[in-house]
Scaffold this active site. Structure first.
Site, short mmCIF file in Angstrom:
data_model
loop_
_atom_site.label_atom_id
_atom_site.label_comp_id
_atom_site.label_asym_id
_atom_site.label_seq_id
_atom_site.Cartn_x
_atom_site.Cartn_y
_atom_site.Cartn_z
N GLY B 86 0.88 -1.18 -0.01
CA GLY B 86 -0.15 0.11 -0.09
C GLY B 86 0.83 1.24 0.03
N LEU B 87 0.49 2.15 0.93
CA LEU B 87 1.11 3.67 0.81
C LEU B 87 1.24 4.19 -0.54
CD1 LEU B 87 3.86 2.67 3.37
CD2 LEU B 87 1.67 4.01 4.04
N CYS B 88 0.27 4.17 -1.40
CA CYS B 88 0.44 4.58 -2.65
C CYS B 88 -0.86 5.33 -2.88
CB CYS B 88 0.70 3.59 -3.68
SG CYS B 88 -0.29 2.21 -3.77
N GLY B 89 -1.35 6.25 -2.19
CA GLY B 89 -2.47 6.93 -2.11
C GLY B 89 -3.64 6.15 -2.58
#
Lengths: 133, 292
Positions: B86-89
């Site tokens: 994750g951590l991609c908006g």
């Protein structure tokens, strides 16, 4: 005039208007001039000779496909290198490594990749040697 | 009201977070450059591939090849290409929202990337297979996926194969997109791995009868599977470029936000410290005046 495009997954190697091109088809070398009949052919590893005016350019290509229409030749291949850019020592080294690996146990998939790489190397060496003569 | 000690602790923690997001931003931005380059480099090839298919358009109807066979669509396979992490908006969420709209009964899912597989599992949809691909996708990875899909299609398990992925437009824009991959006879021509911003090749599509060498079944037999392999490879590259770009932007925003919070907290902290000092001074002078 013939529009020639040689495209690999990495880049557009060649794109220009030329007078004539010779390419290694599945059933032998073929020379293509403008107004050729529409043809779709497999390309095998080998050399491509491009003639433009008085200039001649040699390229080494790998396996692929060529789409030929009256005014255009489009070649899709996994490798295309101009003869001037071939580094003979490096290619020889790559070929030796691939052949060595082929002598060991390898999966069918890997074998296909290695065979293609050997064919590509041989095509490059052939082009390079021819350029010198 | 929080004490100065609490504020100090918060500032320290936010500073720590901002350092982490900054580091992730740097990593993503270097990976992004490589991924974008790879995705853009492959586009002319994909474009030419599609235009050859388009040229063959007329011919393809008389030719037979398992990958061209049009059938009534009863079952669809969808290849969902997401990221592993994750951590991609909103990248994966946007794509999965589209995926959620598909009919559950007539769709089987094939996932590339863990996020998609998790989603399909969580929502109890039909998962046929789950593949992973690395940070710089290789042709071999694409071939494995492609082989599975082609087998499914040729064996008649599904009548249509679609791909859903995030198309890379530029660093700040990635669009969730769905395109039809199989049967190849009605592939979404303009889109297959080709962006709008890709430079169009000078080429006018003419319907004409092609000769084949050695013969049609040979050429198509070699060409069509290769095209599917390459299309999937190109889509993986595109998805990867989207992912790295989205992550870079998300981490940049996170870092900027953290900086802003640190600034605000530091201001609060200084105000409070000043107020405390003033209070203490006040107490001392009052005490002195009372004694004097």
């Amino acid at each position: 005039m013939l529009k020639l495009e040689i495209i690999t997954p990495e880049a557009v190697t060649y794109s220009d208007n030329v007078d004539m091109v010779t390419l290694p088809g599945a059933e032998g070398e073929m020379g293509i001039y403008p107004n050729h009949v529409p043809l779709l052919t497999q390309v095998v590893a080998g050399e491509i000779l491009v003639r433009k005016g008085s200039e001649e350019i040699l390229l080494a290509v790998g396996e692929g496909f060529a789409e030929i229409t009256g005014e255009r030749v489009a070649i899709l291949t996994d490798m295309a290198i101009r003869s001037d850019n071939i580094d003979e020592a490096k290619v020889e080294e790559a070929r030796r490594r691939a052949e060595e690996r082929l002598r060991e146990e390898v999966s069918a998939d890997e074998e296909a990749v290695l065979r293609a790489s050997v064919a590509n190397s041989l095509a490059q060496l052939k082009v390079k040697r021819r350029q010198r003569h | 009201m929080a004490s100065t000690r609490d504020l100090r602790r918060r500032i320290k923690s936010v500073t720590g977070t901002s350092k982490i997001t900054k580091a992730m931003q740097m990593v993503a931005s270097s990976k992004m450059r490589r991924a974008q380059q790879a995705a853009l480099a492959g586009r002319p090839y994909a474009q030419l591939m599609v235009s050859i298919l388009a040229d063959l358009g007329g011919d393809l109807t008389d030719l037979t090849h398992p990958l061209l066979e049009k059938r009534e669509v009863r079952k669809t396979a969808v290849l969902v290409i997401t990221s592993d992490k994750g951590l991609c908006g909103g990248l994966n969420a946007n794509l999965l929202r589209e995926v959620a709209k598909l009919d559950v009964a007539s769709t089987v899912f094939i996932c590339a990337g863990r996020k998609g597989a998790q989603f399909v599992g969580r929502t109890k949809r039909n998962l046929a297979a789950d593949f992973s691909y690395s940070d710089s996708p290789t042709f071999a990875e694409a071939r494995t996926i492609s082989k599975f899909i082609q087998d499914m299609f040729t064996q008649g398990e599904v009548d249509e194969v679609r791909v859903m992925y995030n198309r890379f437009v530029n660093t700040i824009s990635q669009v969730p997109e769905s395109l039809r991959l199989l049967p190849l006879s009605n592939v979404d021509r303009v889109k297959a791995g080709v962006g709008n911003d890709g430079e169009p090749l000078a080429h006018n599509s003419v319907e004409q009868d092609f000769l084949f060498e050695p013969d049609a079944s040979h050429v198509l037999g070699a060409m069509l599977p290769h095209f599917v392999n390459f299309a999937i490879y190109q889509l993986l590259l595109d998805a990867k470029a989207s992912e790295q770009s989205a992550r870079m932007v998300a981490m940049k925003n996170a870092t900027d936000n953290a900086k802003q919070i640190i600034k605000d907290l530091t201001l609060d902290y200084n105000k409070m410290r000043q107020a405390n000092i003033t209070n203490e001074l006040l107490e001392i002078t009052t005490a002195q005046m009372a004694l004097g």
